[in-house]
Design a protein around this motif. Structure first.
Motif, PDB file in Angstrom:
ATOM      1  N   ILE A 146       0.830  -1.207   0.000  1.00 47.64           N
ATOM      2  CA  ILE A 146       0.000   0.000   0.000  1.00 47.64           C
ATOM      3  C   ILE A 146       0.864   1.256   0.000  1.00 47.64           C
ATOM      4  O   ILE A 146       0.594   2.214  -0.732  1.00 47.64           O
ATOM      5  CB  ILE A 146      -0.967   0.006   1.209  1.00 47.64           C
ATOM      6  CG1 ILE A 146      -2.078  -1.004   0.989  1.00 47.64           C
ATOM      7  CG2 ILE A 146      -1.542   1.394   1.447  1.00 47.64           C
ATOM      8  CD1 ILE A 146      -3.011  -1.143   2.158  1.00 47.64           C
ATOM      9  N   THR A 147       1.921   1.258   0.796  1.00 47.67           N
ATOM     10  CA  THR A 147       2.792   2.428   0.890  1.00 47.67           C
ATOM     11  C   THR A 147       3.480   2.719  -0.437  1.00 47.67           C
ATOM     12  O   THR A 147       3.498   3.855  -0.904  1.00 47.67           O
ATOM     13  CB  THR A 147       3.831   2.219   2.006  1.00 47.67           C
ATOM     14  OG1 THR A 147       3.140   1.973   3.230  1.00 47.67           O
ATOM     15  CG2 THR A 147       4.705   3.440   2.169  1.00 47.67           C
ATOM     16  N   THR A 181       0.959   3.826  -3.061  1.00 46.25           N
ATOM     17  CA  THR A 181       0.613   5.223  -2.849  1.00 46.25           C
ATOM     18  C   THR A 181       1.663   6.131  -3.490  1.00 46.25           C
ATOM     19  O   THR A 181       1.324   7.111  -4.159  1.00 46.25           O
ATOM     20  CB  THR A 181       0.501   5.535  -1.336  1.00 46.25           C
ATOM     21  OG1 THR A 181      -0.557   4.760  -0.786  1.00 46.25           O
ATOM     22  CG2 THR A 181       0.245   7.001  -1.087  1.00 46.25           C
ATOM     23  N   TYR A 182       2.936   5.788  -3.297  1.00 42.80           N
ATOM     24  CA  TYR A 182       4.010   6.586  -3.879  1.00 42.80           C
ATOM     25  C   TYR A 182       3.923   6.596  -5.405  1.00 42.80           C
ATOM     26  O   TYR A 182       3.961   7.660  -6.029  1.00 42.80           O
ATOM     27  CB  TYR A 182       5.366   6.060  -3.422  1.00 42.80           C
ATOM     28  CG  TYR A 182       6.521   6.673  -4.178  1.00 42.80           C
ATOM     29  CD1 TYR A 182       6.809   8.031  -4.053  1.00 42.80           C
ATOM     30  CD2 TYR A 182       7.313   5.905  -5.007  1.00 42.80           C
ATOM     31  CE1 TYR A 182       7.862   8.598  -4.748  1.00 42.80           C
ATOM     32  CE2 TYR A 182       8.365   6.464  -5.705  1.00 42.80           C
ATOM     33  CZ  TYR A 182       8.640   7.811  -5.569  1.00 42.80           C
ATOM     34  OH  TYR A 182       9.678   8.372  -6.272  1.00 42.80           O
ATOM     35  N   LEU A 221       0.827   8.581  -6.574  1.00 44.80           N
ATOM     36  CA  LEU A 221       1.006  10.020  -6.468  1.00 44.80           C
ATOM     37  C   LEU A 221       2.014  10.535  -7.491  1.00 44.80           C
ATOM     38  O   LEU A 221       1.850  11.623  -8.043  1.00 44.80           O
ATOM     39  CB  LEU A 221       1.441  10.403  -5.049  1.00 44.80           C
ATOM     40  CG  LEU A 221       0.377  10.259  -3.962  1.00 44.80           C
ATOM     41  CD1 LEU A 221       0.977  10.494  -2.586  1.00 44.80           C
ATOM     42  CD2 LEU A 221      -0.786  11.198  -4.209  1.00 44.80           C
ATOM     43  N   TYR A 240       9.013  12.187  -1.077  1.00 41.39           N
ATOM     44  CA  TYR A 240       8.171  11.087  -0.585  1.00 41.39           C
ATOM     45  C   TYR A 240       8.936   9.818  -0.184  1.00 41.39           C
ATOM     46  O   TYR A 240       8.559   9.177   0.797  1.00 41.39           O
ATOM     47  CB  TYR A 240       7.082  10.765  -1.613  1.00 41.39           C
ATOM     48  CG  TYR A 240       5.834  10.200  -0.982  1.00 41.39           C
ATOM     49  CD1 TYR A 240       4.877  11.037  -0.437  1.00 41.39           C
ATOM     50  CD2 TYR A 240       5.612   8.834  -0.912  1.00 41.39           C
ATOM     51  CE1 TYR A 240       3.738  10.541   0.152  1.00 41.39           C
ATOM     52  CE2 TYR A 240       4.474   8.324  -0.329  1.00 41.39           C
ATOM     53  CZ  TYR A 240       3.541   9.176   0.211  1.00 41.39           C
ATOM     54  OH  TYR A 240       2.426   8.673   0.800  1.00 41.39           O
ATOM     55  N   PHE A 242      -3.876   5.223   6.558  1.00 37.29           N
ATOM     56  CA  PHE A 242      -3.285   4.786   5.296  1.00 37.29           C
ATOM     57  C   PHE A 242      -4.172   5.096   4.093  1.00 37.29           C
ATOM     58  O   PHE A 242      -3.691   5.128   2.971  1.00 37.29           O
ATOM     59  CB  PHE A 242      -2.963   3.287   5.327  1.00 37.29           C
ATOM     60  CG  PHE A 242      -1.629   2.984   5.949  1.00 37.29           C
ATOM     61  CD1 PHE A 242      -0.461   3.121   5.213  1.00 37.29           C
ATOM     62  CD2 PHE A 242      -1.538   2.563   7.263  1.00 37.29           C
ATOM     63  CE1 PHE A 242       0.771   2.855   5.768  1.00 37.29           C
ATOM     64  CE2 PHE A 242      -0.309   2.291   7.831  1.00 37.29           C
ATOM     65  CZ  PHE A 242       0.850   2.440   7.093  1.00 37.29           C
ATOM     66  N   THR A 243      -5.448   5.328   4.305  1.00 33.37           N
ATOM     67  CA  THR A 243      -6.323   5.692   3.186  1.00 33.37           C
ATOM     68  C   THR A 243      -6.499   7.202   3.056  1.00 33.37           C
ATOM     69  O   THR A 243      -6.644   7.703   1.949  1.00 33.37           O
ATOM     70  CB  THR A 243      -7.704   5.021   3.306  1.00 33.37           C
ATOM     71  OG1 THR A 243      -8.301   5.391   4.545  1.00 33.37           O
ATOM     72  CG2 THR A 243      -7.589   3.516   3.211  1.00 33.37           C
ATOM     73  N   PRO A 278      -3.031   9.245   1.160  1.00 36.70           N
ATOM     74  CA  PRO A 278      -2.959   9.581  -0.266  1.00 36.70           C
ATOM     75  C   PRO A 278      -3.991  10.619  -0.684  1.00 36.70           C
ATOM     76  O   PRO A 278      -3.724  11.437  -1.564  1.00 36.70           O
ATOM     77  CB  PRO A 278      -3.216   8.255  -0.985  1.00 36.70           C
ATOM     78  CG  PRO A 278      -3.355   7.216   0.034  1.00 36.70           C
ATOM     79  CD  PRO A 278      -3.319   7.846   1.380  1.00 36.70           C
ATOM     80  N   SER A 279      -5.137  10.611  -0.021  1.00 36.43           N
ATOM     81  CA  SER A 279      -6.167  11.619  -0.345  1.00 36.43           C
ATOM     82  C   SER A 279      -5.670  13.020  -0.026  1.00 36.43           C
ATOM     83  O   SER A 279      -5.767  13.927  -0.849  1.00 36.43           O
ATOM     84  CB  SER A 279      -7.444  11.336   0.444  1.00 36.43           C
ATOM     85  OG  SER A 279      -7.952  10.071   0.144  1.00 36.43           O
ATOM     86  N   LEU A 337     -10.930   6.151  -1.547  1.00 34.33           N
ATOM     87  CA  LEU A 337     -10.003   6.009  -0.425  1.00 34.33           C
ATOM     88  C   LEU A 337     -10.568   6.578   0.871  1.00 34.33           C
ATOM     89  O   LEU A 337     -10.458   5.957   1.928  1.00 34.33           O
ATOM     90  CB  LEU A 337      -8.664   6.678  -0.765  1.00 34.33           C
ATOM     91  CG  LEU A 337      -7.820   5.985  -1.809  1.00 34.33           C
ATOM     92  CD1 LEU A 337      -6.594   6.819  -2.149  1.00 34.33           C
ATOM     93  CD2 LEU A 337      -7.410   4.598  -1.349  1.00 34.33           C
TER      94      LEU A 337
END
Length: 191
Positions: free
Chosen positions: A90-91, A94-95, A98, A110, A137-138, A141-142, A167
């Protein structure tokens, strides 16, 4: 710096992040996490939350636990290791998400944030399957998408709105205490 050295540093960076996430996976526990794991086990056996067992928690952690328990069985250690891998995916997702939506140059900070996140997870218990952690964690990113697009004056697209909605809804259904964040995120996206 030579290309070979940059490649080696990148590999060492990713290995350190993986180490940080997995090193944190095997210590500390909290009763709510066991509740989520038991709820996931119940779901795997056909007992759904609210109708099959009482809970005052949101449903998302139970369903994530049920998915992880498909692979971990009844082993708490395996559960935590698989969950650490889940958080790692997930991490990094997300990177890369983004980076695609905002740009590589604008997101140069980041990777350092990811290292920071891996290290502080010990202190903030983000290595545990807890509703607040999933919400973090959700919502991360938002917020990052909204704030970075505003800072770099990039246009928010309909796809951005859809991603933020999905998210933040997952975050909301993990922990209803974040309803004020949910409202703030959606007002910011609409603005």
């Amino acid at each position: 710096m030579k290309l070979k050295n940059i490649g080696l540093l990148s590999v060492l960076f990713y290995l350190f992040v993986v180490f940080a996430f997995f090193a944190n996976a095997l210590h500390e526990s909290y009763p709510d996490e066991f509740d989520n794991i038991l709820g996931g086990w119940n779901i795997l056996h056909g007992v759904l939350p609210y109708s099959g067992f009482f809970t005052h928690h949101g449903p998302i952690p139970y369903f994530i636990a049920s998915f992880i328990e498909i692979f971990s069985g009844q082993s708490f250690v395996r559960f935590r290791l698989i969950y650490a891998f889940f958080l790692l995916v997930i991490t990094f997702a997300t990177y890369f998400f983004l980076k695609k939506r905002i740009g590589e140059k604008e997101l140069s900070f980041y990777p350092f944030f990811i290292v920071f996140l891996g290290i502080v997870s010990t202190y903030y218990w983000t290595h545990m399957l807890l509703a607040d952690n999933l919400a973090a964690f959700t919502f991360l990113p938002s917020y990052a998408l909204i704030v970075l697009k505003a800072i770099y004056k990039k246009r928010t697209s309909l796809a951005d709105v859809a991603i933020v909605s999905v998210l933040s809804s997952i975050g909301l259904y993990s922990s209803l205490t974040y309803i004020y964040l949910f409202i703030f995120v959606h007002l910011a996206v609409l603005y």
